[in-house]
Motif scaffolding. Structure first.
Motif, PDB file in Angstrom:
ATOM      1  N   SER A   1       0.856  -1.135   0.181  1.00 24.26           N
ATOM      2  CA  SER A   1       0.163  -0.031  -0.047  1.00 24.26           C
ATOM      3  C   SER A   1       0.881   1.337  -0.035  1.00 24.26           C
ATOM      4  O   SER A   1       2.140   1.200   0.048  1.00 24.26           O
ATOM      5  CB  SER A   1      -0.949   0.179   1.408  1.00 24.26           C
ATOM      6  N   ALA A   2       0.188   2.381  -0.329  1.00 25.24           N
ATOM      7  CA  ALA A   2       0.871   3.690  -0.408  1.00 25.24           C
ATOM      8  C   ALA A   2       1.553   4.143   1.244  1.00 25.24           C
ATOM      9  O   ALA A   2       0.846   3.667   2.078  1.00 25.24           O
ATOM     10  CB  ALA A   2       0.291   4.795  -0.824  1.00 25.24           C
ATOM     11  N   GLU A   3       2.430   4.847   0.991  1.00 28.93           N
ATOM     12  CA  GLU A   3       3.141   5.002   2.201  1.00 28.93           C
ATOM     13  C   GLU A   3       3.297   6.525   2.230  1.00 28.93           C
ATOM     14  O   GLU A   3       3.917   7.149   1.594  1.00 28.93           O
ATOM     15  CB  GLU A   3       4.610   4.549   2.546  1.00 28.93           C
ATOM     16  N   LEU A   4       3.183   7.318   3.481  1.00 28.80           N
ATOM     17  CA  LEU A   4       3.447   8.626   3.694  1.00 28.80           C
ATOM     18  C   LEU A   4       5.086   8.877   3.609  1.00 28.80           C
ATOM     19  O   LEU A   4       5.794   8.177   4.341  1.00 28.80           O
ATOM     20  CB  LEU A   4       2.876   9.417   4.740  1.00 28.80           C
ATOM     21  N   GLN A   5       5.512   9.825   2.709  1.00 32.53           N
ATOM     22  CA  GLN A   5       7.092  10.001   2.601  1.00 32.53           C
ATOM     23  C   GLN A   5       7.038  11.545   2.723  1.00 32.53           C
ATOM     24  O   GLN A   5       6.272  12.353   1.904  1.00 32.53           O
ATOM     25  CB  GLN A   5       7.479   9.431   1.435  1.00 32.53           C
ATOM     26  N   PRO A   6       8.124  12.131   3.253  1.00 30.72           N
ATOM     27  CA  PRO A   6       8.472  13.396   3.453  1.00 30.72           C
ATOM     28  C   PRO A   6       9.005  14.106   2.034  1.00 30.72           C
ATOM     29  O   PRO A   6       9.853  13.489   1.460  1.00 30.72           O
ATOM     30  CB  PRO A   6       9.655  13.627   4.542  1.00 30.72           C
ATOM     31  N   ALA A   7       8.372  15.270   1.702  1.00 30.95           N
ATOM     32  CA  ALA A   7       8.875  15.944   0.667  1.00 30.95           C
ATOM     33  C   ALA A   7      10.149  16.745   1.075  1.00 30.95           C
ATOM     34  O   ALA A   7      10.439  16.974   2.088  1.00 30.95           O
ATOM     35  CB  ALA A   7       7.763  16.897   0.038  1.00 30.95           C
ATOM     36  N   GLY A   8      10.824  17.192   0.085  1.00 28.42           N
ATOM     37  CA  GLY A   8      11.710  18.269   0.588  1.00 28.42           C
ATOM     38  C   GLY A   8      13.088  17.697   0.804  1.00 28.42           C
ATOM     39  O   GLY A   8      14.232  18.317   1.050  1.00 28.42           O
TER      40      GLY A   8
END
Length: 140
Positions: A15-22
């Motif tokens: 499944s999709a995972e939250l990943q940090p931008a920047g």
């Protein structure tokens, strides 16, 4: 000012995972609802990097080098947002290109996942002008 992208790890789950931008990339969030996203995709064609589609929010996410859009005039791009170090983005696993939920609209390629920010900006300006008309403050 563009900073160097750090290596990143794609989701290892199903499944999709939250990943940090920047860090590894910034995200350019472009709405499908007014046609800008689809038109931008058409204009970039084969030159685009990977693109994430969030069908729930009706947006496309382009990945660009961190800081690459720092000097963009966002007044010319209404409804377009650039997310950096304070944002998190749902990233789908490799190969997740269909079905419900967040998916790859343009799949990752080994040799390229970032989109050239200058090419993306040009395509966004054209798509925005076509979808919304010329901006009052835009140079003619």
């Amino acid at each position: 000012m563009t900073t160097r992208a750090e290596p990143w790890t794609l989701p290892r789950s199903r499944s999709a995972e939250l990943q940090p931008a920047g860090r590894s990339w910034d995200v350019v969030c472009v709405p499908l609802s007014i046609g800008i996203g689809k038109r931008t995709l058409d204009l970039l064609d084969e030159t685009t990097g990977a693109v994430i589609e969030n069908p729930i929010n009706r947006v496309l996410y382009w990945l660009i080098s961190p800081g690459a859009a720092a000097d963009w005039d966002m007044s010319l791009l209404p409804s377009v947002q650039v997310w950096g170090a304070t944002a998190y983005v749902e990233v789908p696993p490799v190969g997740f290109e269909t079905g419900p939920g967040v998916r790859w609209r343009v799949p990752l390629r080994y040799d390229r996942y970032l989109t050239d920010p200058a090419a993306l900006l040009t395509a966004l300006k054209t798509a925005t002008r076509e979808a919304l008309g010329p901006r009052k403050d835009a140079a003619r």
